[in-house]
Write a protein that holds these residues in place. Structure first.
Motif, PDB file in Angstrom:
ATOM      1  N   THR A  91      45.125  31.207  -2.151  1.00  0.00           N
ATOM      2  CA  THR A  91      44.955  29.751  -2.229  1.00  0.00           C
ATOM      3  C   THR A  91      46.268  29.079  -2.658  1.00  0.00           C
ATOM      4  N   SER A  92      46.973  29.700  -3.595  1.00  0.00           N
ATOM      5  CA  SER A  92      48.248  29.142  -4.043  1.00  0.00           C
ATOM      6  C   SER A  92      49.242  29.089  -2.891  1.00  0.00           C
ATOM      7  N   LYS A 110      43.421  19.691  -0.657  1.00  0.00           N
ATOM      8  CA  LYS A 110      42.269  20.348  -1.268  1.00  0.00           C
ATOM      9  C   LYS A 110      41.986  21.619  -0.486  1.00  0.00           C
ATOM     10  N   THR A 132      34.704  26.431  -9.640  1.00  0.00           N
ATOM     11  CA  THR A 132      35.537  25.227  -9.637  1.00  0.00           C
ATOM     12  C   THR A 132      36.352  25.191 -10.929  1.00  0.00           C
ATOM     13  N   THR A 133      37.267  24.235 -11.014  1.00  0.00           N
ATOM     14  CA  THR A 133      38.092  24.067 -12.213  1.00  0.00           C
ATOM     15  C   THR A 133      37.662  22.812 -12.959  1.00  0.00           C
ATOM     16  N   ARG A 134      37.496  22.959 -14.262  1.00  0.00           N
ATOM     17  CA  ARG A 134      37.261  21.786 -15.102  1.00  0.00           C
ATOM     18  C   ARG A 134      37.877  22.050 -16.475  1.00  0.00           C
ATOM     19  N   TYR A 154      44.335  10.080  -6.208  1.00  0.00           N
ATOM     20  CA  TYR A 154      43.982  11.400  -5.680  1.00  0.00           C
ATOM     21  C   TYR A 154      42.841  11.359  -4.664  1.00  0.00           C
ATOM     22  N   TYR A 163      41.352  20.557  -7.451  1.00  0.00           N
ATOM     23  CA  TYR A 163      41.718  21.967  -7.522  1.00  0.00           C
ATOM     24  C   TYR A 163      40.955  22.801  -6.483  1.00  0.00           C
ATOM     25  N   GLU A 165      38.475  25.348  -4.714  1.00  0.00           N
ATOM     26  CA  GLU A 165      37.120  25.846  -4.989  1.00  0.00           C
ATOM     27  C   GLU A 165      36.984  27.211  -4.341  1.00  0.00           C
TER      28      GLU A 165
END
Length: 288
Positions: A91-92, A110, A132-134, A154, A163, A165
């Motif tokens: 993903t990066s 995204k 997910t990121t939070r 954004y 971020y 998923e």
């Protein structure tokens, strides 16, 4: 009776990249993400090449959802164990490859990573996991939210929308009972068959397009070789994993015996007694 269909990994590499067959992937992703997905294009990148050294199958696609949001979705199909770091790296890499040089970070795409796994991964009793990121407050445990300015910048409602998923589909955990249209897709991914009456988006086209009987003789030979290679890789993985576990157990037992012998020796127990209990020779005990 349902006909045997081409496996999804082969389809991703050989068939589903064609625009004529986009409807199959669009159906699968629409069911998984609970929104209508339309594929705009297959993205080419270093990690998306079709080579003999590609140990896992992957396709990166640019899509538009029902709210007109542009997303990059990468689909990977794997039987490998070394995976969490792999999908993080993928993903990066996708993000960096598709950010134009000199563009603002607000333009980062995204990315949704969809991973179809054919091995036992981690501990859990479900067959679809969503990550997910939070950001959560360390003291009051509140969730950090975007400001109104950031939402406009954004084009997102929450931080998780920015971020990547991750979806992990653990096919082997599925119990073969299709409770909804998404489960119909999971059934196909596991069994390479589509039951009569299944109506999930994309499955009808998949049934028509991925029929093994429609393959040419050359395609069938290549597909048979591919299947044999998968069986070989699975056997190699199983044998290596089991052998490694056995060696680990043997080493652990050996270390336990040595520790026991040392403790008995320190307690003043005669060497002959220690030898009888542990099976070590008197010479081995003398060196402890």
């Amino acid at each position: 009776m349902s006909r045997k269909l081409i496996s999804f990994d082969w389809a991703i590499k050989k068939i589903l990249r064609s625009k004529a067959n986009f409807g199959i992937l669009e159906g699968f992703l629409s069911e998984l993400l609970f929104t209508d997905i339309r594929i705009l294009e297959v993205l080419e990148s270093e990690a998306n090449q079709d080579t003999g050294f590609d140990k896992y199958n992957r396709v990166d696609i640019k899509v538009k959802d029902s709210s007109e949001q542009i997303l990059i979705i990468e689909i990977q199909y794997s039987r490998e164990l070394d995976y969490l770091q792999r999908i993080l790296f993928a993903t990066s890499k996708t993000i960096s490859e598709h950010l134009a040089e000199g563009a603002a970070y607000a333009d980062v795409s995204k990315v949704i990573s969809v991973n179809i796994l054919y091995f036992d991964f981690g501990k859990g009793d479900d067959y679809i996991y969503h990550g997910t990121t939070r950001f959560t407050g360390l003291h009051n445990h509140s969730v950090l939210e975007l400001s109104e300015e950031q939402k406009r910048l954004y084009k997102a409602e929450k931080i998780a929308d920015i971020y990547p998923e991750y979806y992990l589909i653990e096919v082997r955990n599925f119990d073969d009972i299709a409770r909804d249209s998404l489960d119909e897709w999971i059934y196909f991914l596991k069994n390479e068959q589509i039951k009569e009456g299944f109506s999930a988006k994309g499955l009808k086209q998949a049934q028509e397009t991925l029929d093994v009987l429609k393959m040419s003789q050359q395609e069938r030979l290549a597909y048979a070789h591919h299947q044999e290679q998968l069986h070989y890789e699975a056997s190699m993985y199983e044998s290596t994993y089991v052998l490694g576990e056995m060696k680990g157990m043997e080493k652990g037992i050996e270390q336990g015996i040595i520790i026991t012998a040392k403790n008995m020796k320190q307690a003043g127990i005669p060497v002959t007694t220690i030898s009888k209990v542990t099976g070590l020779s008197t010479a081995q005990i003398a060196t402890l």
